[in-house]
Design a protein around this motif. Structure first.
Motif, short mmCIF file in Angstrom:
data_model
loop_
_atom_site.label_atom_id
_atom_site.label_comp_id
_atom_site.label_asym_id
_atom_site.label_seq_id
_atom_site.Cartn_x
_atom_site.Cartn_y
_atom_site.Cartn_z
N ILE A 49 19.12 31.79 48.98
CA ILE A 49 19.22 33.16 48.91
C ILE A 49 17.68 33.59 49.01
N ALA A 50 16.83 32.90 48.40
CA ALA A 50 15.38 33.25 48.57
C ALA A 50 15.01 33.47 49.96
N ALA B 271 17.00 33.89 52.77
CA ALA B 271 17.80 35.01 53.27
C ALA B 271 17.12 36.45 53.01
N LYS B 272 16.59 36.31 51.75
CA LYS B 272 15.91 37.79 51.56
C LYS B 272 14.90 38.07 52.25
N ARG B 273 14.18 37.09 53.00
CA ARG B 273 12.97 37.21 53.78
C ARG B 273 13.15 36.83 55.53
N GLU C 27 10.68 38.03 58.08
CA GLU C 27 9.33 38.44 57.81
C GLU C 27 8.45 37.16 58.26
N ILE D 221 8.86 32.06 47.15
CA ILE D 221 10.09 31.54 47.55
C ILE D 221 10.47 30.15 46.63
N GLU E 91 11.32 31.13 43.00
CA GLU E 91 12.64 31.74 42.86
C GLU E 91 13.70 30.60 43.05
#
Length: 207
Positions: free
Chosen positions: A7-8, A10-12, A15, A25, A28
């Motif tokens: 999840i951590a 995928a959020k980025r 970037e 990351i 989290e």
């Protein structure tokens, strides 16, 4: 942990990865299980204050980091340079596996005891092992280090640690303090720098 890491990440997506982002990351993905130092006692003995402290998000800065480096200067074998894995120490702290107890006088850091806390896989009990114990030269020679040790035992008892072990280097006579504190010799440890040539040198002398 794998799900939280996915999840951590995928959020980025898209970037650019930086050191700070990597730290975020990891933070989290590893749930915060650090020891709640606010629940631990602070003790005062005369001018000395004993308390639990944390490394903080930048563990390689500040008084605790500087003191650890002074400890390593005294204890590392000749020719071995310190290369402290600060991020790893921070993650151990976040996981509740590192506890730092300090001794201060008037705000000045005089000493610290760093303890590894974990669960024994054979008994299920919480156990502790010393990672480092360092007292500044100006505070050595008295009862201050024994008081720090007693404070550590009180904290470990509150954390329901049932077994603890410590290491004593032969060269600094620290074993006398352990015996004074009621600790018993349970085993003899040996160490060797692999590939250092020591074994070859012994064999050469026999030949």
């Amino acid at each position: 942990m794998r799900g939280l890491l996915a999840i951590a990440l995928a959020k980025r997506i898209g970037e650019r990865m930086t050191v700070d982002m990597a730290r975020a990351i990891v933070a989290e993905a590893v749930p915060e299980r650090a020891v709640a130092i606010g629940d631990l006692p602070t003790q005062r003995r005369g001018e000395l204050v004993f308390q639990a402290e944390q490394l903080g998000p930048q563990p390689d800065t500040g008084e605790l980091a500087a003191q650890r480096l002074r400890y390593l200067q005294e204890t590392l074998p000749a020719g071995v340079q310190p290369n402290v894995q600060w991020d790893e120490l921070r993650q151990l702290e976040r996981a509740g596996q590192l506890l730092v107890l300090t001794m201060r006088r008037g705000g000045e850091l005089l000493g610290s005891m760093w303890l590894s806390v974990y669960q024994d896989v054979n008994t299920g009990e919480r156990v502790a092992c010393d990672d480092m114990l360092f007292v500044e030269p100006s505070a050595r020679g008295g009862v201050a280090v024994a008081q720090l040790w007693r404070y550590a035992e009180a904290v470990l008892e509150q954390l329901e640690v049932r077994q603890a072990s410590c290491h004593s280097r032969e060269g600094n006579n620290a074993g006398r303090l352990a015996r004074f504190m009621g600790w018993q010799v349970s085993h003899t440890g040996f160490s060797k720098r692999i590939g250092s040539g020591q074994e070859r040198a012994r064999r050469a002398r026999k030949d």
